[in-house]
Design a protein around this motif. Sequence first.
Motif, PDB file in Angstrom:
ATOM      1  N   GLY A  13      57.808  74.764  36.654  1.00 60.86           N
ATOM      2  CA  GLY A  13      56.410  74.418  36.439  1.00 60.86           C
ATOM      3  C   GLY A  13      56.238  73.276  35.466  1.00 60.86           C
ATOM      4  N   SER A  14      57.212  73.077  34.564  1.00 62.48           N
ATOM      5  CA  SER A  14      57.168  71.899  33.711  1.00 62.48           C
ATOM      6  C   SER A  14      57.622  70.693  34.532  1.00 62.48           C
ATOM      7  CB  SER A  14      58.047  72.072  32.470  1.00 62.48           C
ATOM      8  OG  SER A  14      59.395  72.250  32.849  1.00 62.48           O
ATOM      9  N   VAL A  15      57.181  69.511  34.154  1.00 56.28           N
ATOM     10  CA  VAL A  15      57.514  68.288  34.880  1.00 56.28           C
ATOM     11  C   VAL A  15      58.389  67.430  33.984  1.00 56.28           C
ATOM     12  CG1 VAL A  15      56.596  66.199  35.962  1.00 56.28           C
ATOM     13  CG2 VAL A  15      55.381  68.368  36.204  1.00 56.28           C
ATOM     14  N   VAL A  16      59.610  67.161  34.437  1.00 57.28           N
ATOM     15  CA  VAL A  16      60.576  66.367  33.676  1.00 57.28           C
ATOM     16  C   VAL A  16      61.223  65.382  34.633  1.00 57.28           C
ATOM     17  CG1 VAL A  16      62.609  66.408  32.178  1.00 57.28           C
ATOM     18  CG2 VAL A  16      61.033  68.356  32.185  1.00 57.28           C
ATOM     19  N   GLY A  17      61.337  64.122  34.232  1.00 58.73           N
ATOM     20  CA  GLY A  17      61.899  63.140  35.149  1.00 58.73           C
ATOM     21  C   GLY A  17      62.378  61.886  34.458  1.00 58.73           C
ATOM     22  N   GLU A  18      62.478  60.830  35.242  1.00 57.66           N
ATOM     23  CA  GLU A  18      62.960  59.536  34.774  1.00 57.66           C
ATOM     24  C   GLU A  18      61.799  58.551  34.687  1.00 57.66           C
ATOM     25  OE1 GLU A  18      67.326  60.063  36.951  1.00 57.66           O
ATOM     26  OE2 GLU A  18      65.816  58.699  37.813  1.00 57.66           O
ATOM     27  N   VAL A  19      61.899  57.635  33.748  1.00 54.39           N
ATOM     28  CA  VAL A  19      60.877  56.601  33.571  1.00 54.39           C
ATOM     29  C   VAL A  19      61.568  55.246  33.506  1.00 54.39           C
ATOM     30  CG1 VAL A  19      59.097  55.668  32.039  1.00 54.39           C
ATOM     31  CG2 VAL A  19      59.280  58.143  32.378  1.00 54.39           C
ATOM     32  N   THR A  20      61.157  54.353  34.399  1.00 55.54           N
ATOM     33  CA  THR A  20      61.675  52.992  34.414  1.00 55.54           C
ATOM     34  C   THR A  20      60.626  52.048  33.841  1.00 55.54           C
ATOM     35  OG1 THR A  20      63.077  53.406  36.341  1.00 55.54           O
ATOM     36  CG2 THR A  20      62.523  51.121  35.876  1.00 55.54           C
ATOM     37  N   LEU A  21      61.075  51.133  32.996  1.00 57.36           N
ATOM     38  CA  LEU A  21      60.184  50.136  32.395  1.00 57.36           C
ATOM     39  C   LEU A  21      60.727  48.749  32.751  1.00 57.36           C
ATOM     40  CD1 LEU A  21      60.731  52.405  29.625  1.00 57.36           C
ATOM     41  CD2 LEU A  21      58.336  51.716  29.749  1.00 57.36           C
ATOM     42  N   ASP A  22      60.016  48.073  33.625  1.00 55.53           N
ATOM     43  CA  ASP A  22      60.463  46.780  34.141  1.00 55.53           C
ATOM     44  C   ASP A  22      59.429  45.715  33.789  1.00 55.53           C
ATOM     45  OD1 ASP A  22      61.575  44.665  35.517  1.00 55.53           O
ATOM     46  OD2 ASP A  22      61.157  45.463  37.514  1.00 55.53           O
ATOM     47  N   GLN A  23      59.745  44.947  32.733  1.00 57.23           N
ATOM     48  CA  GLN A  23      58.821  43.913  32.262  1.00 57.23           C
ATOM     49  C   GLN A  23      57.428  44.492  31.978  1.00 57.23           C
ATOM     50  OE1 GLN A  23      59.388  40.109  31.952  1.00 57.23           O
ATOM     51  NE2 GLN A  23      61.276  41.231  31.470  1.00 57.23           N
ATOM     52  N   VAL A  24      57.424  45.669  31.370  1.00 58.94           N
ATOM     53  CA  VAL A  24      56.159  46.308  30.993  1.00 58.94           C
ATOM     54  C   VAL A  24      55.560  45.571  29.803  1.00 58.94           C
ATOM     55  CG1 VAL A  24      55.147  48.395  30.020  1.00 58.94           C
ATOM     56  CG2 VAL A  24      56.787  48.571  31.889  1.00 58.94           C
TER      57      VAL A  24
END
Length: 396
Positions: A213-224
């Motif tokens: 029920g918890s949400v856990v994942g990956e985050v990509t930052l591309d020229q943010v």
Amino acid sequence: MHDFFLTDEDRAFRAELRDFMARELAPRVDAIERNQDFSTQTAVARALGEAGYLKLMFTDLYSGPLSAPGLTHAVIVSEEAAYLNYAFETTIATALSCAYPIHRHARPALRERYLTPILEGRAVGSICMTEPGVGSDSAGMTTRIRFDDSTREWVIDGFKRYISNAGEADVYIVWGITDPDLPPQKGMSAVLVPAGTPGLSVPRLYDFMGRRGSVVGEVTLDQVRVPEENLLGEVNQGFAIMLGAFNFERVILGGSGLGVARAAFDLAKDHAQSRVSFGQKLGQKQLIWDMVAQMSWRIDAAELLTHRAAKMYDAGLGGKDLMREASQAKLVASETAVFCSDRAVQILGGDGVTRQYGRVEQLYRDARALPIVGGTSEMCKYLIAAREMPAIRPNL
């Protein structure tokens, strides 16, 4: 529970909060665990915010009846939430871990824009530290944050993983290296990145054994790109901000561990006192009451260490002055949660590993994350040893 460090006001707050959780969270735990329904979590978080329970850490914003609100009460919220559902507790603890540095280090306009919605339960926050090569050791951080003088913006490139609330958060705090010529601890900064910013994406969510029920994942930052004012504190002060956040998070995780441990203990005690085996109540057998006794003293030890750390924080201690105590609270409470959930499974036998006979198997799965998240047990031991032996630096 003996809650030695709590006052009568603290105990009354716990009773009030427990009633609130019984109304708002308890009826929804199946939807969170079985259906992994995040919207259910946000509904409870909104109720918590509307009741003022998410502002306990922030005395300048709190307007409730407590005479001295603080981390002690936030820990009680964490404990009572985790007792019912650790996945939900993870969501709100992450939001508070995001709110904490915003409150302390963001510019006033940013505080109003991002902090208020989180504390009112209308928004969700996230913190982005962990990378493929970075867990407890921040020295390997590869995310880069550079300043573009022509546009007066911070430009972020990197990849983060094991990020709670990824894709659901309204705002992310991202740590990265702003001066690669300095040691990482002296060349790191933290910036606020709103959800929906071009270049920020969530390529994958994880499927965990526990905390369903918890949400856990990956985050990509591309020229943010974010405005200059989105920097937290000053440039290259990110490591100090991270240390403060870690102390806060580890004490909160002490509450998480206590909640999971208590839930497992209560189920084990009930079973031991009602189940008849070989003509006796199960709890009359030496091997069983040995397990019950061990769970009891471990929970009391975890409670004392966690409430002590929270009270120390509320008395004004922080940074290195709290590092040892926060690490002890997190270490003992998380290991206690694992021990109690494991012993509860053993006491319940087949019922302990079967979903149809209650939530002991869920607690067993949930608890295993606790010695890993927010600084591993091994890292906590290192921090404790480092404070106990200031003349040397223990070898990681």
